[in-house]
Motif scaffolding. Structure first.
Motif, PDB file in Angstrom:
ATOM      1  N   MET A 114       0.819  -1.211   0.000  1.00  0.00           N
ATOM      2  CA  MET A 114       0.000   0.000   0.000  1.00  0.00           C
ATOM      3  C   MET A 114       0.855   1.265   0.000  1.00  0.00           C
ATOM      4  SD  MET A 114      -3.267  -0.881   2.468  1.00  0.00           S
ATOM      5  CE  MET A 114      -2.342  -1.545   3.871  1.00  0.00           C
ATOM      6  N   PHE A 115       1.835   1.352   0.920  1.00  0.00           N
ATOM      7  CA  PHE A 115       2.685   2.532   0.962  1.00  0.00           C
ATOM      8  C   PHE A 115       3.987   2.225   1.694  1.00  0.00           C
ATOM      9  CE2 PHE A 115       0.184   2.591   4.740  1.00  0.00           C
ATOM     10  CZ  PHE A 115      -1.145   2.698   4.344  1.00  0.00           C
ATOM     11  N   ILE A 116       4.971   3.086   1.395  1.00  0.00           N
ATOM     12  CA  ILE A 116       6.322   2.963   1.942  1.00  0.00           C
ATOM     13  C   ILE A 116       6.540   4.049   2.989  1.00  0.00           C
ATOM     14  CG2 ILE A 116       8.795   3.081   1.418  1.00  0.00           C
ATOM     15  CD1 ILE A 116       7.690   0.764  -0.034  1.00  0.00           C
ATOM     16  N   GLY A 117       7.138   3.667   4.119  1.00  0.00           N
ATOM     17  CA  GLY A 117       7.534   4.640   5.125  1.00  0.00           C
ATOM     18  C   GLY A 117       9.049   4.712   5.212  1.00  0.00           C
TER      19      GLY A 117
ATOM     20  N   SER B 173       5.506   8.949   0.993  1.00  0.00           N
ATOM     21  CA  SER B 173       5.191   9.596  -0.280  1.00  0.00           C
ATOM     22  C   SER B 173       4.360   8.639  -1.117  1.00  0.00           C
ATOM     23  CB  SER B 173       6.464   9.959  -1.051  1.00  0.00           C
ATOM     24  OG  SER B 173       7.214  10.926  -0.367  1.00  0.00           O
ATOM     25  N   ALA B 174       3.264   9.133  -1.661  1.00  0.00           N
ATOM     26  CA  ALA B 174       2.396   8.284  -2.467  1.00  0.00           C
ATOM     27  C   ALA B 174       3.113   7.723  -3.681  1.00  0.00           C
ATOM     28  CB  ALA B 174       1.163   9.074  -2.901  1.00  0.00           C
ATOM     29  N   ASP B 175       4.061   8.482  -4.219  1.00  0.00           N
ATOM     30  CA  ASP B 175       4.758   8.047  -5.429  1.00  0.00           C
ATOM     31  C   ASP B 175       6.162   7.535  -5.132  1.00  0.00           C
ATOM     32  OD1 ASP B 175       5.811  10.446  -4.676  1.00  0.00           O
ATOM     33  OD2 ASP B 175       5.651  11.402  -6.650  1.00  0.00           O
ATOM     34  N   ASP B 176       6.375   6.976  -3.955  1.00  0.00           N
ATOM     35  CA  ASP B 176       7.692   6.449  -3.606  1.00  0.00           C
ATOM     36  C   ASP B 176       8.121   5.414  -4.653  1.00  0.00           C
ATOM     37  OD1 ASP B 176       9.841   4.852  -2.324  1.00  0.00           O
ATOM     38  OD2 ASP B 176       9.337   6.039  -0.557  1.00  0.00           O
ATOM     39  N   PRO B 177       9.290   5.588  -5.268  1.00  0.00           N
ATOM     40  CA  PRO B 177       9.716   4.678  -6.336  1.00  0.00           C
ATOM     41  C   PRO B 177       9.911   3.238  -5.887  1.00  0.00           C
ATOM     42  CG  PRO B 177      11.516   6.153  -5.699  1.00  0.00           C
ATOM     43  CD  PRO B 177      10.278   6.674  -5.051  1.00  0.00           C
ATOM     44  N   LEU B 178      10.116   3.016  -4.592  1.00  0.00           N
ATOM     45  CA  LEU B 178      10.316   1.640  -4.119  1.00  0.00           C
ATOM     46  C   LEU B 178       9.064   0.788  -4.298  1.00  0.00           C
ATOM     47  CD1 LEU B 178      12.418   2.125  -0.858  1.00  0.00           C
ATOM     48  CD2 LEU B 178      13.206   1.518  -3.150  1.00  0.00           C
ATOM     49  N   LEU B 179       7.898   1.419  -4.412  1.00  0.00           N
ATOM     50  CA  LEU B 179       6.678   0.648  -4.654  1.00  0.00           C
ATOM     51  C   LEU B 179       6.722  -0.087  -5.983  1.00  0.00           C
ATOM     52  CD1 LEU B 179       4.074   3.239  -3.353  1.00  0.00           C
ATOM     53  CD2 LEU B 179       4.475   0.960  -2.389  1.00  0.00           C
TER      54      LEU B 179
ATOM     55  N   ALA C 276      -1.941  12.146  -4.320  1.00  0.00           N
ATOM     56  CA  ALA C 276      -0.503  11.867  -4.301  1.00  0.00           C
ATOM     57  C   ALA C 276       0.184  12.966  -3.509  1.00  0.00           C
ATOM     58  CB  ALA C 276       0.048  11.789  -5.715  1.00  0.00           C
ATOM     59  N   ARG C 277       0.400  12.703  -2.222  1.00  0.00           N
ATOM     60  CA  ARG C 277       0.975  13.685  -1.326  1.00  0.00           C
ATOM     61  C   ARG C 277       2.184  13.088  -0.606  1.00  0.00           C
ATOM     62  NH1 ARG C 277      -3.923  15.102   2.565  1.00  0.00           N
ATOM     63  NH2 ARG C 277      -2.598  16.855   3.210  1.00  0.00           N
TER      64      ARG C 277
END
Length: 425
Positions: free
Chosen positions: A226-229, A247-253, A333-334
């Motif tokens: 779902m998301f990266i911290g 970040s909603a657009d974290d590249p690790l996703l 996307a925040r």
């Protein structure tokens, strides 16, 4: 005694939303309980009678949540009077005992075996290593002498951990033989009420590089992130979590190596339904799993994820446990971050003052977390002694970090040192 309710409508059983070591859990858990109550009527099992939770539930039972047989018996008693459509437990300390309740009713969720594998670092390490998933080398030790011998084999620096605790409790780094006695003493003395801690402790290689967390969900055996911290820690040789960025657009996703590793890890641990919080180190030799927790992340990381992406982690958690394929679509996307404020000495809180946020850029929330009279202790006595937090938003991670830094003086703590009070009073 269960509270009387006139309707026999189906309920969602929620276990463990209440106080944590006499700390108010409302700042950490209310958004999860609210999401659950929006999906189904909620019946609460907790160690204490409900307080703030009452507005979200149709009934409650106070019982020992750390005893699996007690929870299983309580679940059967509840199911005899009304249908139970699922069980949700966000509390790390009672995941294993809650799994007995789910199994007693034949509900989706962590099995007892998978809950034990997530809770016990020795079992988890062995299963993941057997599956060929990148792990730090490790041993288990029962004394300083054994730890010294193991550290020579693993090579310094090393990290010592209790097998069954969470929130970095008892996690200590030793940089050399001179550090080992104090490190082992801190690890072996760490405890949490109601949680059994085996007397052999994990010692493992220290992993270089930044650490990230991934909150995800498993539905019918399929893992979805779902998301990266992005985690921030301080307080060496301890690992005190001071903040996180999402970040909603974290590249690790979109990193196939990390996502494949996580999917394989969940299979190795036998997780078929549930939400999880995985921790990964981005080392010089590639990503390495630190651990997989069988519940959503703490420290309000899922709340940050909700604000950043629009994905409601509480709703996702309930869906996967009640047979509904979750909706992972994002409507925003925040980038948001949280910073926790902690004391620098053992103290008793007199007053917490939150400054005026008007005119401050990007401040989303600033909240006191404890009441006057609360005793706060520094590691190794306590690892999560916070008195306030602030959440900020930025256009990207750099701006978010800047705004959090600007908010460093926003929360002020008036206190008296415990040593002074204890000596004179």
């Amino acid at each position: 005694m269960a509270n009387e309710v006139t309707t026999a409508e189906p309920v969602l059983l929620v276990i463990g939303i209440g106080s944590q070591k006499d700390r108010d859990s409302r700042p950490y858990r209310e958004y999860l309980l609210s999401a659950a109550a929006q999906r189904f009527p909620v019946w609460l099992f907790d160690s204490d009678e409900p307080s703030w939770q009452r507005e979200y539930i149709v009934g409650a039972t106070a019982l020992d949540c750390y005893d699996g047989q007690t929870l299983a018996d309580g679940a059967r008693e509840l199911a005899a009077s009304r249908p139970v459509i699922g069980m949700f437990c966000p509390d790390e300390g009672i995941l294993l005992s809650a799994a007995y309740a789910a199994e007693a009713l034949g509900l989706d969720g962590l099995s007892v075996e998978s809950a034990r594998a997530c809770r016990d670092k020795k079992i988890s390490r062995a299963l993941l290593t057997e599956a060929g998933i990148a792990q730090p080398q490790f041993r288990t030790v029962r004394s300083t002498e054994e730890a010294l011998r193991a550290a020579e084999e693993l090579q310094y620096p090393v990290v010592l951990k209790p097998r069954t605790l969470g929130s970095s409790s008892g996690v200590v780094m030793a940089n050399g033989p001179a550090d080992m006695a104090a490190a082992f003493a801190a690890t072996s003395s760490a405890a949490y009420p109601g949680v059994y801690v085996p007397d052999d402790y994990v010692i493992e290689q220290y992993l270089d590089g930044p650490e990230v967390s991934i909150d995800g969900a498993v539905f019918d055996g399929e893992y979805t992130p779902m998301f990266i911290g992005r985690k921030q820690v301080a307080g060496a040789p301890y690992f005190v979590e001071t903040g996180h960025l999402v970040s909603a657009d974290d590249p690790l996703l979109d990193d196939p190596r990390i996502m494949t590793m996580l999917a394989d890890a969940h299979k190795a641990l036998g997780i078929t339904h549930g939400t999880t919080h995985s921790e990964v180190k981005l080392t010089s030799r590639g990503p390495v799993i630190v651990e997989v927790n069988g519940r959503l992340g703490g420290d309000l990381i899922p709340y940050l994820g909700k604000l950043a992406t629009g994905i409601d982690p509480g709703r996702v958690a309930v869906d996967v446990l009640t047979g509904v394929k979750p909706d992972f679509s994002s409507d925003r996307a925040r980038t948001l971050g949280i910073r926790f404020f902690a004391p620098t000495v053992d103290c008793r809180v007199r007053e917490i003052t939150i400054g005026d946020t008007a005119g401050m850029r990007g401040i989303v929330q600033a909240t006191a977390m404890v009441q006057p009279g609360t005793e706060l202790r520094c590691p190794p006595a306590e690892y999560v002694s916070r008195y306030a937090f602030v959440i900020a938003e930025g256009r990207d991670e750099e701006e978010c970090r800047t705004r959090l830094a600007e908010a460093e003086q926003l929360a002020s703590l008036d206190y008296e040192p415990l040593e002074e009070r204890d000596d004179h009073g």
